[in-house]
Design a protein around this motif. Structure first.
Motif, PDB file in Angstrom:
ATOM      1  N   LEU A 125      -3.715  15.450  -4.560  1.00 23.73           N
ATOM      2  CA  LEU A 125      -4.698  14.395  -4.291  1.00 23.73           C
ATOM      3  C   LEU A 125      -4.061  13.166  -3.642  1.00 23.73           C
ATOM      4  O   LEU A 125      -4.576  12.647  -2.646  1.00 23.73           O
ATOM      5  N   LEU A 126      -2.953  12.691  -4.200  1.00 22.58           N
ATOM      6  CA  LEU A 126      -2.347  11.498  -3.616  1.00 22.58           C
ATOM      7  C   LEU A 126      -1.645  11.806  -2.300  1.00 22.58           C
ATOM      8  O   LEU A 126      -1.535  10.942  -1.435  1.00 22.58           O
ATOM      9  N   THR A 127      -1.204  13.046  -2.104  1.00 27.22           N
ATOM     10  CA  THR A 127      -0.627  13.428  -0.812  1.00 27.22           C
ATOM     11  C   THR A 127      -1.691  13.366   0.284  1.00 27.22           C
ATOM     12  O   THR A 127      -1.444  12.856   1.384  1.00 27.22           O
ATOM     13  N   VAL A 128      -2.883  13.880  -0.018  1.00 29.32           N
ATOM     14  CA  VAL A 128      -3.985  13.814   0.943  1.00 29.32           C
ATOM     15  C   VAL A 128      -4.398  12.361   1.180  1.00 29.32           C
ATOM     16  O   VAL A 128      -4.615  11.941   2.325  1.00 29.32           O
ATOM     17  N   ALA A 129      -4.480  11.576   0.103  1.00 32.86           N
ATOM     18  CA  ALA A 129      -4.832  10.159   0.252  1.00 32.86           C
ATOM     19  C   ALA A 129      -3.796   9.431   1.102  1.00 32.86           C
ATOM     20  O   ALA A 129      -4.140   8.571   1.921  1.00 32.86           O
ATOM     21  N   LYS A 130      -2.516   9.807   0.936  1.00 36.38           N
ATOM     22  CA  LYS A 130      -1.438   9.198   1.741  1.00 36.38           C
ATOM     23  C   LYS A 130      -1.624   9.541   3.218  1.00 36.38           C
ATOM     24  O   LYS A 130      -1.503   8.677   4.093  1.00 36.38           O
ATOM     25  N   GLN A 131      -1.925  10.822   3.499  1.00 31.96           N
ATOM     26  CA  GLN A 131      -2.124  11.249   4.887  1.00 31.96           C
ATOM     27  C   GLN A 131      -3.312  10.541   5.526  1.00 31.96           C
ATOM     28  O   GLN A 131      -3.293  10.208   6.706  1.00 31.96           O
TER      29      GLN A 131
END
Length: 324
Positions: free
Chosen positions: A38-44
């Motif tokens: 989730l936070l990886t996608v939010a970072k992207q």
């Protein structure tokens, strides 16, 4: 003393007093892993930066190889919050004396981890693991799944030959036939099934819920509850986006997960709930079961009260304000 716990304890003793000095109110320092979906996608997508910009809060990202070093860094004040870690990781951190606060969880995803064997393996049931070489990552959620799976078959760790390996090393050992079974989690499960024709001996269904937890350093949670509210809302929105846009999500995550193909990523994501909720003290019952099982297995040096950790609760009005 466990080799896992010693660095945590030493770091806590040396650096624990520095957390208030290193915390910066204007920058949210996030610790994450490659598997922190989730936070990886939010970072992207830059969604968290946009959401926090109105508050004048910047975001810095810090990648870790696994959950234990991440929570160690959290405990000593080098990062403010963590992305998701397996349910077992906070237990090990608590056993080392870490002062951490839960701020979110992903609802159970029992099918996102499994006990795998080769397609042509003679092993047909969990009882067949007796005397066999089993690869597992120490302190990971799969470690508890293996304990629970063995207990269901009337076995204990003394009845198998455990090989404590990272996911990459576990995959290599499994692929080369150097172990008889491999206990792991997504996306490694889907990758082994689709690329190596691995067979599932047991999933976590009925054995281990596999909830992913998000934690903050307790001082940060107490001083910046409004920032956690923004993170919480962003996590919920990102989880909904991944479920609604599986193909797009696979395009984002595939390259970050070592070049995994879209089919593997989509299957892995189907098995994760990505449903983010607040943590309640009652919801920590399985955390207590994990802590008790690890203590009985001699994996942690003392009993842990899972409910002794801090718990941040979103204020309904605050979250609603950020969702519009």
């Amino acid at each position: 003393m466990s080799r896992i716990l010693r660095p945590l304890l030493l770091a806590g003793a040396v650096l624990g007093g520095l957390s208030s000095l290193t915390a910066q109110a204007d920058t949210l320092r996030i610790g994450f892993q490659k598997s922190s979906t989730l936070l990886t996608v939010a970072k992207q997508q830059g969604t968290l930066e946009k959401a926090l910009a109105a508050r004048g809060t910047k975001v810095s990202w810090h990648e870790f190889p696994s959950g234990l070093p991440l929570l160690e860094s959290l405990n000593v004040g080098n990062v403010d919050i963590s992305a998701d870690v397996a349910d077992t990781v906070p237990v090990f951190a608590q056993a080392a004396g870490a002062q951490l606060t839960y701020y979110a969880l992903e609802t159970p995803s029992p099918n996102a981890q499994a006990v795998l064997v080769a397609q042509d393996s003679p092993l047909k049931s969990l009882a067949d693991l007796k005397g066999k070489r089993v690869a597992v990552t120490k302190a990971a959620g799969s470690h508890y799944l293996l304990i629970a799976a063995l207990a269901k078959a009337g076995l204990s760790f003394k009845d198998i030959q455990p090989s404590y390996l990272t996911p990459a090393d576990g995959r290599a050992a499994f692929e080369n036939g150097n172990v008889d079974a491999w206990v792991t989690w997504e996306p490694f499960v889907s990758s082994a099934q689709l690329q190596q024709n691995a067979r599932t001996l047991a999933s976590g269904e009925g054995l281990a819920s596999y909830q992913r937890y998000y934690l903050a350093s307790t001082p940060y949670a107490e001083q910046h509850p409004e920032v956690l509210a923004v993170v919480f809302e962003t996590l919920q929105q990102t989880g909904r986006w991944i479920k609604a846009h599986p193909e797009e999500a696979a395009q984002v995550l595939g390259p970050l997960w070592g070049g995994l193909d879209a089919r593997t990523v989509q299957q892995a994501n189907q098995r994760r709930s990505y449903q983010v909720q607040a943590v309640t003290r009652e919801a920590l019952a399985e955390q207590q079961a994990i802590a008790d099982a690890f203590y009985q297995a001699g994996l942690i040096p003392r009993k842990v009260d899972a409910t002794a950790a801090g718990i941040w609760q979103p204020d309904a009005a605050q979250v609603t304000a950020h969702s519009h």
